[in-house]
Scaffold this active site. Structure first.
Site, PDB file in Angstrom:
ATOM      1  CG  ASN A   1      -1.692   1.232   1.447  1.00  0.00           C
ATOM      2  OD1 ASN A   1      -1.758   2.068   0.549  1.00  0.00           O
ATOM      3  ND2 ASN A   1      -2.290   1.381   2.623  1.00  0.00           N
TER       4      ASN A   1
ATOM      5  CE  LYS B   1       0.071   3.188   4.848  1.00  0.00           C
ATOM      6  NZ  LYS B   1       0.219   3.297   6.312  1.00  0.00           N
TER       7      LYS B   1
ATOM      8  CG  HIS C   1      -5.584   1.830   5.483  1.00  0.00           C
ATOM      9  ND1 HIS C   1      -5.049   2.794   6.322  1.00  0.00           N
ATOM     10  CD2 HIS C   1      -4.614   0.922   5.279  1.00  0.00           C
ATOM     11  CE1 HIS C   1      -3.795   2.473   6.589  1.00  0.00           C
ATOM     12  NE2 HIS C   1      -3.505   1.344   5.971  1.00  0.00           N
TER      13      HIS C   1
ATOM     14  CD  GLU D   1      -2.618   5.408   6.881  1.00  0.00           C
ATOM     15  OE1 GLU D   1      -2.706   5.403   5.646  1.00  0.00           O
ATOM     16  OE2 GLU D   1      -1.681   4.861   7.502  1.00  0.00           O
TER      17      GLU D   1
ATOM     18  CD  GLU E   1      -2.950  -2.493   7.564  1.00  0.00           C
ATOM     19  OE1 GLU E   1      -1.860  -2.698   7.017  1.00  0.00           O
ATOM     20  OE2 GLU E   1      -3.623  -1.472   7.358  1.00  0.00           O
TER      21      GLU E   1
ATOM     22  N   GLY F   1       3.113   2.428  10.677  1.00  0.00           N
ATOM     23  CA  GLY F   1       4.017   3.557  10.483  1.00  0.00           C
ATOM     24  C   GLY F   1       4.867   3.893  11.691  1.00  0.00           C
TER      25      GLY F   1
ATOM     26  CB  SER G   1       6.000  -1.710  11.730  1.00  0.00           C
ATOM     27  OG  SER G   1       5.608  -0.375  12.020  1.00  0.00           O
TER      28      SER G   1
HETATM   29  P1  13P Z   1       3.438   0.479   7.605  1.00  0.00           P
HETATM   30  O1  13P Z   1       3.926  -0.801   6.982  1.00  0.00           O
HETATM   31  O2  13P Z   1       4.124   1.700   7.104  1.00  0.00           O
HETATM   32  O3  13P Z   1       3.391   0.372   9.088  1.00  0.00           O
HETATM   33  O4  13P Z   1       1.903   0.655   7.123  1.00  0.00           O
HETATM   34  C1  13P Z   1       1.034  -0.409   7.233  1.00  0.00           C
HETATM   35  C2  13P Z   1      -0.199  -0.088   6.508  1.00  0.00           C
HETATM   36  O5  13P Z   1      -0.942   0.799   6.895  1.00  0.00           O
HETATM   37  C3  13P Z   1      -0.492  -0.832   5.276  1.00  0.00           C
HETATM   38  O6  13P Z   1      -1.798  -0.613   4.857  1.00  0.00           O
END
Ligand code: 13P
Length: 254
Positions: free
Chosen positions: A9, A11, A94, A96, A166, A172, A212
């Site tokens: 992803n 983003k 997601h 976010e 997640e 992140g 992560s």
């Molecule tokens: P990270 O791998 O940067 O922690 O992000 C995970 C994520 O949100 C994948 O959708």
């Protein structure tokens, strides 16, 4: 046997040049791993150039979001039907979008319906915040997220759903869930699907862990019995790191 699925992803990262360079680098590194389902999920405007960069491989393209309606006066939105021309997967729910944009379980359920109506597969993201985990509410939150998105669907619909667990506190931050915690929650997600549908559906469901994931921890995470893949954020922007995660998945099946 469930097929591992490793998805990147991206983003809201990458310029056009970075996106095509990344896709070209990934083409060289991961196109040989057909035993693993590999999905690149760039920002909307880079879907076509990334698709062109990986043309002729069996790497899939996905989208990070969609709207509920197939078409109409919805300025700024993109429908699952439009995305279905290029994307085999669409991420829904997601963290976010839940926490930064404010999407509710109801809206997310409508988006799952939209993706199933349009044809691509769903990557449904679920996961608790740190506050919810510390309050002992992780299972209840994840249970509500899974049930509100999936209750009442048909068993055939579930063939086209992947669930990504997640935990928000691991996204992140550089600090992944421990393999034991990730396994426990992915097994819990599977048990919810067993309760909602059947043992067969639960046994076929693919559950990814996200938060992560990187080359150095992917082997341990992916070797857990209820973890069938990874949804990767930051490390998916580095072709070598993402390739290392794909190799860890491949090592589980070879
Ligand atoms: P990270 O791998 O940067 O922690 O992000 C995970 C994520 O949100 C994948 O959708």
């Amino acid at each position: 046997m469930r097929r591992y699925i490793v998805a990147g992803n991206w983003k809201m990262h990458t310029t056009l040049t970075e996106a095509t360079d990344l896709a070209t680098g990934l083409r060289e590194r991961i196109s040989g791993y057909s035993d693993i389902e590999r999905v690149l999920i760039p920002p909307y405007p880079w879907i076509l150039p990334v698709r062109d960069a990986i043309a002729g491989t069996d790497i899939h393209i996905g989208a990070q979001n969609c709207y509920t309606e197939p078409s109409g006066a919805f300025t700024g939105e993109v429908s699952a039907e439009m995305l279905s021309a290029h994307c085999s997967y669409i991420i829904v729910g997601h963290s976010e979008r839940r926490h930064t944009i404010g999407e509710t379980n109801d809206l997310i359920a409508s988006k799952v319906s939209a993706v199933l109506r349009a044809g691509p597969r769903v990557i449904l993201c679920v996961g608790e915040t740190l506050e919810e985990r510390e309050a002992g509410r992780a299972e209840r939150v994840v249970s509500e997220q899974v049930k509100s998105a999936l209750a009442g669907r048909s068993e055939q619909d579930l063939d086209r759903v992947v669930i990504a667990y997640e935990p928000v506190w691991a996204i992140g931050t550089g600090v992944a869930a421990s393999a034991a915690d990730a396994q426990e929650m992915c097994a819990f997600v599977r048990s919810l699907v067993d309760d909602l549908f059947s043992n067969y559906v639960a046994g076929s469901l693919r559950v990814q862990y996200g938060g992560s994931v990187k080359g150095s921890n992917s082997e341990e995470l992916l070797s857990q019995p209820d973890i069938d893949g990874a949804l990767v954020g930051g490390a998916s922007l580095d072709a070598d790191e993402f390739a290392a995660i794909v190799r860890s998945a491949s090592a589980q099946v070879n």
